[in-house]
Design an enzyme around this catalytic site. Structure first.
Site, PDB file in Angstrom:
ATOM      1  N   ASP A 245      30.201 -20.446  50.044  1.00  0.00           N
ATOM      2  CA  ASP A 245      29.491 -21.074  48.516  1.00  0.00           C
ATOM      3  C   ASP A 245      29.794 -20.006  48.059  1.00  0.00           C
ATOM      4  OD1 ASP A 245      29.729 -23.797  47.526  1.00  0.00           O
ATOM      5  OD2 ASP A 245      27.708 -22.538  46.245  1.00  0.00           O
ATOM      6  N   GLU A 335      36.121 -23.265  50.265  1.00  0.00           N
ATOM      7  CA  GLU A 335      36.531 -24.242  49.940  1.00  0.00           C
ATOM      8  C   GLU A 335      37.868 -24.288  49.016  1.00  0.00           C
ATOM      9  OE1 GLU A 335      32.591 -26.454  47.747  1.00  0.00           O
ATOM     10  OE2 GLU A 335      32.334 -24.342  47.694  1.00  0.00           O
ATOM     11  N   ASP A 419      23.322 -24.119  47.236  1.00  0.00           N
ATOM     12  CA  ASP A 419      23.963 -22.984  47.238  1.00  0.00           C
ATOM     13  C   ASP A 419      24.261 -23.247  48.582  1.00  0.00           C
ATOM     14  OD1 ASP A 419      25.244 -22.709  44.939  1.00  0.00           O
ATOM     15  OD2 ASP A 419      23.551 -21.454  43.985  1.00  0.00           O
TER      16      ASP A 419
END
Length: 478
Positions: A245, A335, A419
């Site tokens: 992340d 991501e 997170d």
């Protein structure tokens, strides 16, 4: 990082200017041919000797430029005899012998790629943002680049390449037409690989940033040592994924599906923000100088060097993080962030740019490809931060200010760092969807520039590009 002498710096600047000139002239020839074809009264075919052929590919642009550089348009002069009569002498591009012919060819090859990207983007055959039409390059005293291809020739003592290492010491690179240039980095490891036949140099790219010259060698090398590669996994093995992340509060947080946090980078150098006072002072110094003056050019050089230090500080941090991840994990999930859309938020645009999320993803992809691992990208619309990693419920009320995720499901009630929760969800996504994703084509292998086929046109000099320029004998030394 190169450390050329004053004479070598002037030679590098000449080659840089020649590359810019060839790109602009190739674009001018292309535009003129397109305009001539539009003005034609009838449709002409390639079989018609009067047809206007528009050069689009790198090969055609090379032929067009090589034909133009010998014509009267490229250079001419009047020779006056003793009796007063004047004769017109066609010199062509008179200064072309001062630089390597490869510089011209590599520049127009880049133009051909730019034209191809533009046409593919217009036809909808290219993914990503729209690509604009190539534009003429302007002279820049702080930035520029050119490329030289490594050629192999046969001599009485054996084979000899035009780009060599270690001739003037262990920290030197020899370039054709320029000579041995000292560099700051040690070339011992690369020289060992070249000597053992485990690598070969394809071409060298010389660039200038912030008043400093850099030499980047494109090398075709064998795979990393098996001890440095990740062991191969069975197709039925879906475990071992770690979610990464990326954020602003915590730059990088990595975790596995079982909830183990394997890496947390709590603080980043924030190179842009830290250097802001110095940046502001140097920018004011530039704005107060008279345009076109020597003092303004000196101020611009100081500002360019400062920006280069900021960039180097940021990239050093990203290399440390990416190395730590690819060395300890063979499967990573990141991501698909809409960075361009996020930059529309002017309150966060500077911080997002300073975080360099796209650069971190690029480093993870190519470094993992070296080590034989996998990097997959989660769907852009996957709510990794809003999904509970324990029960799977989505919390739609989560805001950017909430640093702790609390599940609203009464049967769950999970409380976890925001997170870390997102990283766990990414790892779970990787185990469930990694088999349906196509690997990144840019990380799949090396891209080699197009080679000029033999017999494609006249050659004015012996060092012009041909099909066998990489690793094959081309000429015999006298």
């Amino acid at each position: 990082m190169a450390d050329p002498t004053a004479k070598q710096a002037r030679a590098l600047a000449r080659h840089e200017g020649a590359a810019r000139f060839a790109f602009n002239q190739g674009l001018r020839l292309h535009l003129n041919a397109r305009q001539a074809s539009k003005n034609a009264t009838e449709v002409l075919t390639g079989d018609d000797p009067d047809a206007v052929l528009v050069p689009w590919t790198g090969f055609d642009l090379i032929n067009a430029f090589n034909a133009w550089k010998k014509t009267e348009d490229a250079g001419r002069r009047f020779v006056v005899a003793a009796d007063g009569t004047a004769d017109l002498e066609v010199t062509g591009l008179a200064w072309r012998s001062e630089v390597s012919a490869q510089v011209f060819e590599e520049a127009v090859v880049d133009l051909g790629k730019a034209l191809g990207a533009w046409t593919s983007s217009r036809r909808g055959k290219r993914a990503g943002r729209p690509v604009g039409h190539p534009r003429f390059k302007k002279k820049n005293y702080e930035r520029g680049s050119f490329r030289l291809r490594n050629k192999t020739s046969k001599t009485r003592t054996g084979q000899r390449t035009t780009i060599r290492l270690g001739e003037a010491g262990p920290r030197s690179v020899t370039l054709p037409g320029i000579g041995a240039i000292k560099v700051h980095d040690d070339t011992r490891r690369l020289r060992r690989m070249l000597a053992k036949g485990r690598a070969r140099i394809l071409f060298a790219t010389v660039s200038r940033r912030g008043g400093r010259w850099r030499i980047s060698l494109n090398v075709e090398a064998a795979d990393l040592h098996p001890a440095a590669q990740h062991p191969a996994r069975d197709d039925a093995d879906h475990a071992g994924w770690a979610g990464v992340d990326r954020g602003l509060h915590a730059p990088v947080v990595a975790a596995t599906r079982d909830g183990s946090e394997v890496l947390r980078v709590a603080t980043a150098p924030k190179a842009l923000l830290t250097a802001q006072p110095v940046t502001r002072r140097l920018q004011k110094s530039v704005s107060r100088k008279v345009k076109g003056s020597a003092s303004r050019r000196a101020a611009v050089r100081r500002l360019a060097r400062h920006h280069e230090r900021v960039r180097a500080r940021r990239h050093h941090f990203l290399h440390q993080v990416s190395n730590s991840l690819v060395q300890t994990h063979d499967r990573l999930v990141i991501e698909d962030l809409n960075i361009t859309g996020m930059l529309a938020n002017h309150r966060l645009a500077a911080a997002i740019s300073d975080a360099a999320w796209g650069e971190l993803a690029r480093q993870l992809r190519y470094k993992m490809a070296w080590r034989g691992g996998q990097v997959v990208t989660a769907d852009r619309w996957f709510p990794s931060s809003k999904t509970c990693s324990a029960c799977g419920d989505v919390k739609t009320t989560l805001t950017l200010g909430d640093r702790v995720f609390t599940c609203e499901n009464e049967d769950c009630g999970l409380t976890i760092d925001r997170d870390r929760n997102a990283a766990i969800n990414l790892a779970t996504w990787g185990e469930q969807h990694h088999t349906t994703q196509v690997l990144d084509p840019e990380a799949r292998g090396q891209v080699t520039n197009a080679h000029r086929p033999d017999g494609s046109g006249p050659r004015a000099r012996a060092d012009e590009t041909s099909r066998d320029d990489v690793g094959t004998l081309t000429a015999t030394a006298a």
